[in-house]
Motif scaffolding. Structure first.
Motif, PDB file in Angstrom:
ATOM      1  N   LEU A  40     -32.001 -32.784  50.502  1.00 13.44           N
ATOM      2  CA  LEU A  40     -32.949 -33.034  49.415  1.00 13.44           C
ATOM      3  C   LEU A  40     -33.319 -34.513  49.354  1.00 13.44           C
ATOM      4  O   LEU A  40     -34.486 -34.856  49.177  1.00 13.44           O
ATOM      5  N   HIS A  70     -26.162 -37.127  45.367  1.00  7.28           N
ATOM      6  CA  HIS A  70     -25.488 -35.831  45.553  1.00  7.28           C
ATOM      7  C   HIS A  70     -24.866 -35.369  44.231  1.00  7.28           C
ATOM      8  O   HIS A  70     -25.009 -34.204  43.839  1.00  7.28           O
ATOM      9  N   THR A  73     -27.676 -34.479  41.648  1.00  4.48           N
ATOM     10  CA  THR A  73     -28.272 -33.181  41.992  1.00  4.48           C
ATOM     11  C   THR A  73     -27.312 -32.053  41.633  1.00  4.48           C
ATOM     12  O   THR A  73     -27.714 -31.030  41.056  1.00  4.48           O
TER      13      THR A  73
END
Length: 162
Positions: A40, A70, A73
């Protein structure tokens, strides 16, 4: 956090789950397995790097920023789990979390990796072992999230009844 105890418990469970997922992903090269990680962020940088000031580029490419991204998210996924999916999924906590883990895995495999040119589930960039390993890493996230969250909720309920 008294107004939103579920979110607070979700945050605690989420930090444990994201850490477990991170450790599994970081262990991949030790096996050795190439499992996709950071897709992402790679996708976001693909579209925003030309817009970033030159001095900011080293920051967003640093390991610490990648780890922060990370976790952020993951915490977004935790919020989605706690507020939307957990109350609606069947089974015990770890089952709910395991079912939920299919969502981030599918988003990555069906949207992110294809947009990066890696194909569905990363078939153009990963081996079958890497694809399976990434699935396991997502399952670890979900199973730990669901199990720890259910445990914390149970403790909260038991404490409220005492």
């Amino acid at each position: 956090m008294k107004k939103h105890p579920r979110l607070f418990l979700g945050l605690l469970a989420g930090l444990v789950a994201i850490t477990a997922n991170t450790l599994v992903l970081k262990a991949a090269p030790l096996l050795p397995v190439n499992a996709e990680s950071g897709g992402l962020l790679k996708l976001a940088l693909l579209h925003t790097t030309p817009l970033l000031p030159a001095g900011l580029l080293p920051v967003v490419q640093a390991a610490g920023f990648k780890l922060l991204f990370h976790y952020l998210t993951g915490l977004g996924m935790v919020g989605l789990y706690v507020l939307v999916f957990e109350p609606r999924l069947p089974g015990k906590g770890w089952v709910k979390g395991g079912l939920f883990s299919l969502l981030p895995w599918a988003i990555n495999g069906l949207v992110v990796l294809p947009l990066l040119g890696q194909g569905v589930a990363g078939v153009h960039a990963l081996t079958a072992g890497g694809i399976a390993y990434f699935f396991v890493a997502n399952a670890v996230f979900g199973l730990v999230l669901g199990g720890v969250y259910a445990y914390l909720r149970q403790r909260q309920t038991a404490g409220a009844g005492a």
